[in-house]
Write a protein that holds these residues in place. Structure first.
Motif, PDB file in Angstrom:
ATOM      1  N   THR A  25      -0.694   7.178   5.368  1.00  0.00           N
ATOM      2  CA  THR A  25      -1.341   7.930   4.255  1.00  0.00           C
ATOM      3  C   THR A  25      -1.550   7.358   3.056  1.00  0.00           C
ATOM      4  O   THR A  25      -0.342   5.810   3.030  1.00  0.00           O
ATOM      5  CB  THR A  25       0.157   9.138   4.023  1.00  0.00           C
ATOM      6  OG1 THR A  25       0.354   9.934   2.358  1.00  0.00           O
ATOM      7  CG2 THR A  25       1.163   7.996   4.068  1.00  0.00           C
ATOM      8  N   ASN A  26      -2.438   7.434   2.362  1.00  0.00           N
ATOM      9  CA  ASN A  26      -2.895   6.663   0.921  1.00  0.00           C
ATOM     10  C   ASN A  26      -1.516   6.654  -0.563  1.00  0.00           C
ATOM     11  O   ASN A  26      -0.859   5.649  -0.948  1.00  0.00           O
ATOM     12  CB  ASN A  26      -3.825   6.737   0.300  1.00  0.00           C
ATOM     13  CG  ASN A  26      -3.422   8.432  -0.248  1.00  0.00           C
ATOM     14  OD1 ASN A  26      -2.827   9.113  -0.040  1.00  0.00           O
ATOM     15  ND2 ASN A  26      -4.695   9.056   0.080  1.00  0.00           N
ATOM     16  N   ARG A  27       0.025   7.292   0.184  1.00  0.00           N
ATOM     17  CA  ARG A  27       1.130   7.736  -0.487  1.00  0.00           C
ATOM     18  C   ARG A  27       1.341   6.322  -0.563  1.00  0.00           C
ATOM     19  O   ARG A  27       3.039   6.500  -1.596  1.00  0.00           O
ATOM     20  CB  ARG A  27       1.685   8.992  -0.229  1.00  0.00           C
ATOM     21  CG  ARG A  27       0.863  10.131  -1.061  1.00  0.00           C
ATOM     22  CD  ARG A  27       1.790  11.013  -0.698  1.00  0.00           C
ATOM     23  NE  ARG A  27       2.367  11.694   0.930  1.00  0.00           N
ATOM     24  CZ  ARG A  27       1.650  12.325   1.816  1.00  0.00           C
ATOM     25  NH1 ARG A  27       1.092  12.841   1.545  1.00  0.00           N
ATOM     26  NH2 ARG A  27       2.539  12.605   2.298  1.00  0.00           N
ATOM     27  N   ILE A  28       1.343   5.940   0.873  1.00  0.00           N
ATOM     28  CA  ILE A  28       2.115   4.502   0.720  1.00  0.00           C
ATOM     29  C   ILE A  28       1.874   3.302   0.305  1.00  0.00           C
ATOM     30  O   ILE A  28       0.681   3.282   0.388  1.00  0.00           O
ATOM     31  CB  ILE A  28       2.534   3.990   2.414  1.00  0.00           C
ATOM     32  CG1 ILE A  28       3.044   5.552   3.069  1.00  0.00           C
ATOM     33  CG2 ILE A  28       3.199   3.383   2.930  1.00  0.00           C
ATOM     34  CD1 ILE A  28       3.413   5.533   4.645  1.00  0.00           C
ATOM     35  N   ASN A  29       3.337   2.538  -0.520  1.00  0.00           N
ATOM     36  CA  ASN A  29       1.730   1.574  -1.220  1.00  0.00           C
ATOM     37  C   ASN A  29       2.532  -0.154  -1.051  1.00  0.00           C
ATOM     38  O   ASN A  29       4.100  -0.040   0.027  1.00  0.00           O
ATOM     39  CB  ASN A  29       2.592   1.911  -2.684  1.00  0.00           C
ATOM     40  CG  ASN A  29       1.685   2.243  -3.514  1.00  0.00           C
ATOM     41  OD1 ASN A  29       0.837   3.152  -2.866  1.00  0.00           O
ATOM     42  ND2 ASN A  29       2.497   3.494  -4.405  1.00  0.00           N
ATOM     43  N   PHE A  30       1.508  -1.004  -0.136  1.00  0.00           N
ATOM     44  CA  PHE A  30       2.272  -2.113   0.261  1.00  0.00           C
ATOM     45  C   PHE A  30       0.639  -2.852   0.228  1.00  0.00           C
ATOM     46  O   PHE A  30      -0.220  -2.833   0.070  1.00  0.00           O
ATOM     47  CB  PHE A  30       1.986  -1.665   2.501  1.00  0.00           C
ATOM     48  CG  PHE A  30       1.150  -1.395   3.068  1.00  0.00           C
ATOM     49  CD1 PHE A  30       0.018  -2.361   3.974  1.00  0.00           C
ATOM     50  CD2 PHE A  30       0.933   0.023   2.563  1.00  0.00           C
ATOM     51  CE1 PHE A  30      -1.008  -1.543   4.505  1.00  0.00           C
ATOM     52  CE2 PHE A  30      -0.112   0.250   4.183  1.00  0.00           C
ATOM     53  CZ  PHE A  30      -0.898  -0.782   5.088  1.00  0.00           C
ATOM     54  N   THR A  31       1.597  -4.174   0.375  1.00  0.00           N
ATOM     55  CA  THR A  31      -0.083  -4.939   0.098  1.00  0.00           C
ATOM     56  C   THR A  31      -0.446  -5.440   0.967  1.00  0.00           C
ATOM     57  O   THR A  31       0.309  -5.888   2.399  1.00  0.00           O
ATOM     58  CB  THR A  31       0.640  -6.282  -0.922  1.00  0.00           C
ATOM     59  OG1 THR A  31       2.014  -6.669  -0.497  1.00  0.00           O
ATOM     60  CG2 THR A  31       1.480  -6.017  -2.642  1.00  0.00           C
ATOM     61  N   GLU A  32      -1.671  -6.534   0.922  1.00  0.00           N
ATOM     62  CA  GLU A  32      -1.854  -6.994   2.784  1.00  0.00           C
ATOM     63  C   GLU A  32      -1.193  -7.895   2.496  1.00  0.00           C
ATOM     64  O   GLU A  32      -1.020  -8.973   1.490  1.00  0.00           O
ATOM     65  CB  GLU A  32      -3.566  -7.379   1.681  1.00  0.00           C
ATOM     66  CG  GLU A  32      -3.940  -7.677   3.136  1.00  0.00           C
ATOM     67  CD  GLU A  32      -5.844  -7.921   2.735  1.00  0.00           C
ATOM     68  OE1 GLU A  32      -6.825  -8.665   3.779  1.00  0.00           O
ATOM     69  OE2 GLU A  32      -6.989  -7.407   1.847  1.00  0.00           O
ATOM     70  N   CYS A  33      -1.043  -8.882   3.768  1.00  0.00           N
ATOM     71  CA  CYS A  33       0.005  -9.486   4.253  1.00  0.00           C
ATOM     72  C   CYS A  33      -0.833 -10.714   4.186  1.00  0.00           C
ATOM     73  O   CYS A  33      -1.661 -11.409   4.952  1.00  0.00           O
ATOM     74  CB  CYS A  33       0.473  -8.918   5.680  1.00  0.00           C
ATOM     75  SG  CYS A  33       1.841 -10.350   5.461  1.00  0.00           S
ATOM     76  N   LYS A  34      -0.326 -12.306   4.047  1.00  0.00           N
ATOM     77  CA  LYS A  34      -0.833 -12.652   3.793  1.00  0.00           C
ATOM     78  C   LYS A  34      -0.793 -13.926   4.904  1.00  0.00           C
ATOM     79  O   LYS A  34      -1.172 -15.235   5.384  1.00  0.00           O
ATOM     80  CB  LYS A  34      -0.297 -14.192   2.396  1.00  0.00           C
ATOM     81  CG  LYS A  34      -0.614 -13.162   1.076  1.00  0.00           C
ATOM     82  CD  LYS A  34      -2.115 -13.103   1.170  1.00  0.00           C
ATOM     83  CE  LYS A  34      -3.018 -12.103  -0.449  1.00  0.00           C
ATOM     84  NZ  LYS A  34      -3.570 -11.205  -0.328  1.00  0.00           N
ATOM     85  N   VAL A  35       0.023 -13.559   6.230  1.00  0.00           N
ATOM     86  CA  VAL A  35       0.637 -14.255   7.265  1.00  0.00           C
ATOM     87  C   VAL A  35      -0.018 -13.444   8.067  1.00  0.00           C
ATOM     88  O   VAL A  35       0.254 -11.711   7.839  1.00  0.00           O
ATOM     89  CB  VAL A  35       1.477 -14.436   7.294  1.00  0.00           C
ATOM     90  CG1 VAL A  35       2.256 -15.557   6.453  1.00  0.00           C
ATOM     91  CG2 VAL A  35       2.673 -13.515   7.079  1.00  0.00           C
ATOM     92  N   PRO A  36       0.348 -13.903   9.828  1.00  0.00           N
ATOM     93  CA  PRO A  36      -0.167 -12.923  10.410  1.00  0.00           C
ATOM     94  C   PRO A  36       1.175 -11.559  10.621  1.00  0.00           C
ATOM     95  O   PRO A  36       1.889 -11.704  10.648  1.00  0.00           O
ATOM     96  CB  PRO A  36       0.460 -13.265  12.195  1.00  0.00           C
ATOM     97  CG  PRO A  36      -0.148 -15.027  11.412  1.00  0.00           C
ATOM     98  CD  PRO A  36       0.210 -15.274   9.893  1.00  0.00           C
TER      99      PRO A  36
END
Length: 232
Positions: free
Chosen positions: A61-72
């Motif tokens: 769901t687009n209601r969940i906010n998370f950033t793009e992970c910089k590590v695997p």
């Protein structure tokens, strides 16, 4: 006024780009969860040649906010067991860590012959009125068919609604009143005669037939479409 409209347009464009990027990364996370399950399934179960595997993550769901992970990404299957609805915990361990649970649908699909339209009792089955689909193994009940050739020329004993599976009890390879071939092995010789079926039967079942020439009634085993084998 035109400058204000242009400013609003730029803001909208930036907002749209941000949502699009977030949506793309969500797809990556979903794919990561699906891959974890696929690898686990491959190591645990074995598919037959006719089976297929369906794995599909529920959209994040687009209601969940998370950033793009910089590590695997890291993750594991909750409970370490694959079920029809399996939860996968996906984690990011970079400077802004996060955890996310992804629900994944898992099904083993098997081939199934179904009617392509409503069919009536007495109709003969062929490629114009039956078709091959794949369906979740857990949803298939009773004795069904998986090959079109096995039903080509076979008759229905009852009405069948559209898109319903063709079951063993729905058909007869030898139907009452059919003209059949009677085969008998006698003293090493194979003898064939014509007959009329007096009862319905499927492959492997016994039926009563009447020899057209002698009018004698015998009991035989159905071994092919409109073919009955008798023993002496």
């Amino acid at each position: 006024m035109s400058k204000l409209l242009r400013f609003i347009f730029i803001l909208l464009s930036l907002g749209t780009s941000h949502i699009f990027a977030s949506s793309n990364y969500s797809k990556e996370v979903e794919k990561f969860a699906e891959t974890l399950i696929f690898d686990k399934y491959q190591a645990t179960f074995e598919l037959t040649d006719e089976q297929k595997l369906y794995i599909k993550a529920n959209p994040i769901t687009n209601r969940i906010n998370f950033t793009e992970c910089k590590v695997p990404l890291e993750g594991y299957i909750v409970g370490d067991k694959i079920k029809s609805k399996t939860a996968v915990k996906v984690s990011c361990k970079d400077k802004t860590p996060w955890d996310l649970y992804v629900r994944v649908k898992v099904q083993t699909l098997i081939p199934l012959i179904v009617s392509s339209r409503p069919l009536s009792k007495g109709e003969t089955l062929d490629e114009d009125n039956i078709e091959l689909i794949y369906k979740a193994k857990s949803q298939v009940r009773g004795s069904t068919f998986s090959e079109l050739d096995l039903l080509n020329g076979v008759r229905l004993k009852r009405n069948v609604s559209s898109k319903r599976s063709i079951r063993f009890k729905d058909v007869c390879y030898v139907c009452k009143g059919d003209k059949v071939t009677i085969t008998a092995n006698q003293s090493g010789l194979k003898i064939k005669a014509s007959g009329i079926a007096l009862t319905d039967g499927n492959i492997g079942s016994t039926v009563r037939v009447k020899n057209t020439r002698t009018q004698r009634e015998v009991v035989g085993t159905v071994y092919a479409l409109k073919e009955v084998q008798v023993s002496f």
